[in-house]
Design an enzyme around this catalytic site. Sequence first.
Site, PDB file in Angstrom:
ATOM      1  N   GLN A  19      45.732  34.389  46.097  1.00 27.99           N
ATOM      2  CA  GLN A  19      45.576  35.502  47.031  1.00 27.99           C
ATOM      3  C   GLN A  19      44.900  35.085  48.336  1.00 27.99           C
ATOM      4  O   GLN A  19      44.846  35.864  49.281  1.00 27.99           O
ATOM      5  CB  GLN A  19      44.807  36.642  46.365  1.00 27.99           C
ATOM      6  CG  GLN A  19      43.294  36.485  46.320  1.00 27.99           C
ATOM      7  CD  GLN A  19      42.816  35.628  45.162  1.00 27.99           C
ATOM      8  OE1 GLN A  19      43.540  34.813  44.641  1.00 27.99           O
ATOM      9  NE2 GLN A  19      41.575  35.819  44.765  1.00 27.99           N
ATOM     10  N   SER A  67      40.129  40.352  40.223  1.00 28.29           N
ATOM     11  CA  SER A  67      40.963  41.511  39.890  1.00 28.29           C
ATOM     12  C   SER A  67      40.377  42.698  40.626  1.00 28.29           C
ATOM     13  O   SER A  67      39.356  42.583  41.313  1.00 28.29           O
ATOM     14  CB  SER A  67      40.965  41.765  38.373  1.00 28.29           C
ATOM     15  OG  SER A  67      39.672  42.135  37.931  1.00 28.29           O
ATOM     16  N   ALA A  68      41.054  43.841  40.505  1.00 26.39           N
ATOM     17  CA  ALA A  68      40.551  45.096  41.080  1.00 26.39           C
ATOM     18  C   ALA A  68      40.423  45.040  42.598  1.00 26.39           C
ATOM     19  O   ALA A  68      39.668  45.811  43.187  1.00 26.39           O
ATOM     20  CB  ALA A  68      39.206  45.482  40.447  1.00 26.39           C
ATOM     21  N   THR A 128      37.403  40.045  48.270  1.00 25.41           N
ATOM     22  CA  THR A 128      37.100  40.053  49.705  1.00 25.41           C
ATOM     23  C   THR A 128      35.860  40.873  49.994  1.00 25.41           C
ATOM     24  O   THR A 128      34.998  40.474  50.788  1.00 25.41           O
ATOM     25  CB  THR A 128      38.293  40.610  50.509  1.00 25.41           C
ATOM     26  OG1 THR A 128      39.390  39.692  50.422  1.00 25.41           O
ATOM     27  CG2 THR A 128      37.930  40.790  51.980  1.00 25.41           C
ATOM     28  N   GLU A 153      46.213  44.639  45.247  1.00 32.42           N
ATOM     29  CA  GLU A 153      47.170  45.386  44.423  1.00 32.42           C
ATOM     30  C   GLU A 153      47.912  46.514  45.139  1.00 32.42           C
ATOM     31  O   GLU A 153      49.080  46.797  44.810  1.00 32.42           O
ATOM     32  CB  GLU A 153      46.446  45.965  43.200  1.00 32.42           C
ATOM     33  CG  GLU A 153      45.958  44.903  42.250  1.00 32.42           C
ATOM     34  CD  GLU A 153      44.671  45.294  41.545  1.00 32.42           C
ATOM     35  OE1 GLU A 153      44.639  45.241  40.315  1.00 32.42           O
ATOM     36  OE2 GLU A 153      43.709  45.665  42.232  1.00 32.42           O
TER      37      GLU A 153
END
Length: 328
Positions: free
Chosen positions: A48, A86-87, A91, A287
Amino acid sequence: MKKRGIGYGCIIFPLGLGLGRTDTAAATLEMGEDGTVTILSGCADIGQGSTEVIALIAAEELGILPEDVRVFTADTAITPYAGVTSASRQTYVTGNAVKEAAAQIKESLRQGAAELLNVNPDDITFNKRIVYCEGKKTSLTIAEVARYCRSKGKQFISLGWFDATTSGIDPDTSQGEAFYGYTFATQAAEVEVDTDTGEVTVLRVVAAHDVGKAINPLAIEGQIEGGVVMGLGYTLMEEVILDHGKPLTPTLSEYLLPTAKDVPTITSLIVEEEDPTGPFGAKGVAEPPNVATAPAIINAIYNAVGIRITELPVTPEKLRRLLKEKGY
């Protein structure tokens, strides 16, 4: 017959672990005598781009260039804990920890530069490896200030810590703080439906996403495009079929994924509504890009042929059956 339609999907997406679960991150930062920086962070970059984001945040805070920053991540022997990747949290949570660590070093540099230039520390400015004071002709390089600070025993290594844990929701009143922040997005999809075969072709997607502040705009654009393609696959072709618990789609020969030929024209629109608690106003964007795609496509199908889809994926066989029922 081929019929076209346009549909929209709008979402609000929570960021972080939320619901009262512990959500913290730490990072250590050290500045060398040459003005370069080494960061240790437990943040796992799984594609990512978080490693680059960490470098960009540190460089921006310290007034150096991204190439002056080395980042070592996800080594449990040496890096401090930064939580799960995750979630859409890294950042924001690790970014804030890195910014805090950099700010501590910056304060040390500011004091050292003020002594060297004989000015008020509040008047010191850092920009592209140069340290200067407005109205004063003399300037210094970051390296010169770093060497001075180390020689005088000033702080050159720091630990940044950020806690994004929320209070959670009271089960009796349903009140409280569920998540520390939210991102918003709207996507528009244009589709073409072949009423003879039930095949849906996505022609174009326009995706507008609120990212807070774009730390790395090119990476965000790629994230949006990738999310749209993932959402397209989820909507039109990816299907796990089970027969008494036995998967009938165990390989990519049966479990279909989008290919380059399936990718529509994608227009990514980056919306910057800065979050005052994020690093330089940034929020997560991991996401959300794949969440708004499905409703946009199924709304476009409805606009084209008047059929409301309630089960995904929208395979040609399923849609053809529904088209027949409607009299096509």
